[in-house]
Design a protein around this motif. Structure first.
Motif, PDB file in Angstrom:
ATOM      1  N   VAL A  15      -3.111   3.536  -3.166  1.00  0.00           N
ATOM      2  CA  VAL A  15      -3.427   2.415  -3.782  1.00  0.00           C
ATOM      3  C   VAL A  15      -3.154   1.171  -2.736  1.00  0.00           C
ATOM      4  N   THR A  16      -3.700   0.110  -3.196  1.00  0.00           N
ATOM      5  CA  THR A  16      -3.299  -1.491  -2.380  1.00  0.00           C
ATOM      6  C   THR A  16      -3.198  -2.204  -3.773  1.00  0.00           C
ATOM      7  N   SER A  58       9.940   6.746 -10.000  1.00  0.00           N
ATOM      8  CA  SER A  58       9.931   8.027 -10.231  1.00  0.00           C
ATOM      9  C   SER A  58      10.603   8.434 -11.633  1.00  0.00           C
ATOM     10  N   HIS A  59       9.619   8.970 -12.344  1.00  0.00           N
ATOM     11  CA  HIS A  59       9.742   9.767 -13.618  1.00  0.00           C
ATOM     12  C   HIS A  59      10.604  11.007 -13.538  1.00  0.00           C
ATOM     13  N   HIS A  60      11.409  11.368 -14.391  1.00  0.00           N
ATOM     14  CA  HIS A  60      12.096  12.708 -14.112  1.00  0.00           C
ATOM     15  C   HIS A  60      11.240  13.658 -14.996  1.00  0.00           C
ATOM     16  N   GLY A  61      10.587  13.130 -15.919  1.00  0.00           N
ATOM     17  CA  GLY A  61       9.882  14.501 -16.756  1.00  0.00           C
ATOM     18  C   GLY A  61       8.219  14.438 -16.513  1.00  0.00           C
ATOM     19  N   THR A  62       7.476  14.033 -17.321  1.00  0.00           N
ATOM     20  CA  THR A  62       6.066  13.853 -16.905  1.00  0.00           C
ATOM     21  C   THR A  62       5.695  13.022 -15.803  1.00  0.00           C
ATOM     22  N   VAL A  63       4.854  13.591 -14.984  1.00  0.00           N
ATOM     23  CA  VAL A  63       4.789  13.228 -13.715  1.00  0.00           C
ATOM     24  C   VAL A  63       4.329  11.631 -13.427  1.00  0.00           C
ATOM     25  N   ALA A  64       5.047  10.732 -12.922  1.00  0.00           N
ATOM     26  CA  ALA A  64       4.898   9.360 -12.626  1.00  0.00           C
ATOM     27  C   ALA A  64       5.380   8.978 -11.540  1.00  0.00           C
ATOM     28  N   GLU A  65       4.732   8.786 -10.402  1.00  0.00           N
ATOM     29  CA  GLU A  65       5.478   8.524  -9.139  1.00  0.00           C
ATOM     30  C   GLU A  65       4.924   7.357  -8.346  1.00  0.00           C
ATOM     31  N   THR A  66       5.494   6.365  -7.874  1.00  0.00           N
ATOM     32  CA  THR A  66       4.960   5.350  -7.084  1.00  0.00           C
ATOM     33  C   THR A  66       5.784   5.046  -5.873  1.00  0.00           C
ATOM     34  N   ASP A  67       5.380   4.998  -4.736  1.00  0.00           N
ATOM     35  CA  ASP A  67       5.980   4.679  -3.599  1.00  0.00           C
ATOM     36  C   ASP A  67       4.973   3.732  -2.628  1.00  0.00           C
ATOM     37  N   ARG A  77       0.733  -1.046  -0.005  1.00  0.00           N
ATOM     38  CA  ARG A  77       0.126   0.010   0.136  1.00  0.00           C
ATOM     39  C   ARG A  77       0.760   1.254  -0.065  1.00  0.00           C
ATOM     40  N   GLY A  78       0.395   2.318  -0.570  1.00  0.00           N
ATOM     41  CA  GLY A  78       1.143   3.576  -0.894  1.00  0.00           C
ATOM     42  C   GLY A  78       0.507   4.518  -1.513  1.00  0.00           C
ATOM     43  N   THR A  79       1.205   5.332  -2.191  1.00  0.00           N
ATOM     44  CA  THR A  79       0.830   6.405  -2.895  1.00  0.00           C
ATOM     45  C   THR A  79       1.131   6.387  -4.505  1.00  0.00           C
ATOM     46  N   ILE A  80       0.440   6.960  -5.313  1.00  0.00           N
ATOM     47  CA  ILE A  80       0.971   7.231  -6.682  1.00  0.00           C
ATOM     48  C   ILE A  80       0.477   8.356  -7.154  1.00  0.00           C
ATOM     49  N   GLU A  81       1.218   8.957  -7.926  1.00  0.00           N
ATOM     50  CA  GLU A  81       0.821  10.175  -8.856  1.00  0.00           C
ATOM     51  C   GLU A  81       1.104   9.508 -10.523  1.00  0.00           C
ATOM     52  N   SER A  82      -0.008  10.021 -11.127  1.00  0.00           N
ATOM     53  CA  SER A  82       0.191   9.576 -12.754  1.00  0.00           C
ATOM     54  C   SER A  82      -0.461  10.497 -13.487  1.00  0.00           C
TER      55      SER A  82
END
Length: 259
Positions: A75-76, A233-242, A55-60
């Motif tokens: 998300v889980t 972590s994507h270094h351009g368009t936002v895409a983050e998962t942790d 479980r954690g956070t995403i930004e996409s």
């Protein structure tokens, strides 16, 4: 005056002796500490019914009606072993779900199906099996599954800080360790608050990175248990998962006290 100098010299000698003894004993203490933090085997407990919940956070960034929108979610994701086959010195598991598929998250996208191939020596490989048929096909052909390309390697047979694996031949001599898996750090940890995991047991946890210009992946891996944290972590368009491990079930026979 001479007597004072003699006493000072003896004191200095005793001090130096104490330093030498301390330095000699220190590695023993470290070694003893390391012995209390053993690594589990096999690398991953591939047993039918084994389950890891993250479980954690995403930004996409997703496309909606022709334009890009940023979404943020808690998300889980569950990773579970559906079936296991043994071929000589190789274990092959059919797995549903994997934390890495949360990168570039899209709402409603179902969990994927994968094969995790584990050699008795310890090396792990992860390959997609979209229709879930590969595990059934191999017994029909009476052939053991081939070991995938090193680019599909999930974890090497043994881990130590500085070691690299995976990637292709063109990147294996890079001094920056990019475009290949690189064991960046290791520490001895307790894992509290995770059902199915003994919170009193100390374990080696490795941070394994795959860094590129467009983005990076960090996998926190505990031998004998599996992935405890996954970061993308994507270094351009936002895409983050942790995401982090929040529950574990070994599957198969019960193990008192957890793994």
């Amino acid at each position: 005056m001479g007597r004072v100098c003699t006493v000072s010299l003896n004191a200095a000698r005793r001090f130096c002796l104490a330093v030498v003894v301390t330095l000699a004993v220190a590695p023993t203490v470290v070694a003893a500490g390391a012995a209390r933090c053993p690594e589990g085997r096999p690398m991953l407990p591939l047993v039918p019914g084994a389950r890891w919940v993250y479980r954690g956070t995403i930004e996409s960034t997703v496309l909606k009606r022709g334009s890009a929108h940023l979404i943020r979610r808690l998300v889980t994701r569950t990773m579970e072993v559906r079936a296991v086959k043994r071929y000589g010195r190789t274990t092959v598991a059919l797995v549903r779900g994997y934390p890495g598929e949360l990168a570039w998250y899209e709402p409603g996208r179902p969990r994927g199906t994968y094969l995790i191939i584990q050699r008795d020596g310890g090396a792990l490989y992860l390959v997609a099996d979209d229709d879930g048929s590969a595990l059934r096909r191999w017994p029909e052909t009476c052939r053991a599954p081939p070991i995938p390309d090193p680019a599909h390697m999930m974890v090497d047979r043994f881990l130590r800080v500085g070691r690299t694996f995976g990637g292709d031949e063109s990147v294996r001599k890079r001094p920056d360790k990019w475009y290949q898996w690189h064991v960046e750090a290791a520490r001895c940890v307790h894992i509290p608050g995770v059902p199915g995991v003994d919170p009193k047991r100390r374990r080696h946890e490795y941070r394994i990175g795959f860094r590129t210009c467009p983005g990076h992946v960090l996998v926190y891996f505990v031998p004998g248990l599996g992935i405890t944290r996954y970061v993308y972590s994507h270094h351009g368009t936002v895409a983050e998962t942790d995401v982090r491990l929040i529950a574990f079930r070994r599957g198969g026979a019960t193990h008192p006290g957890g793994p």
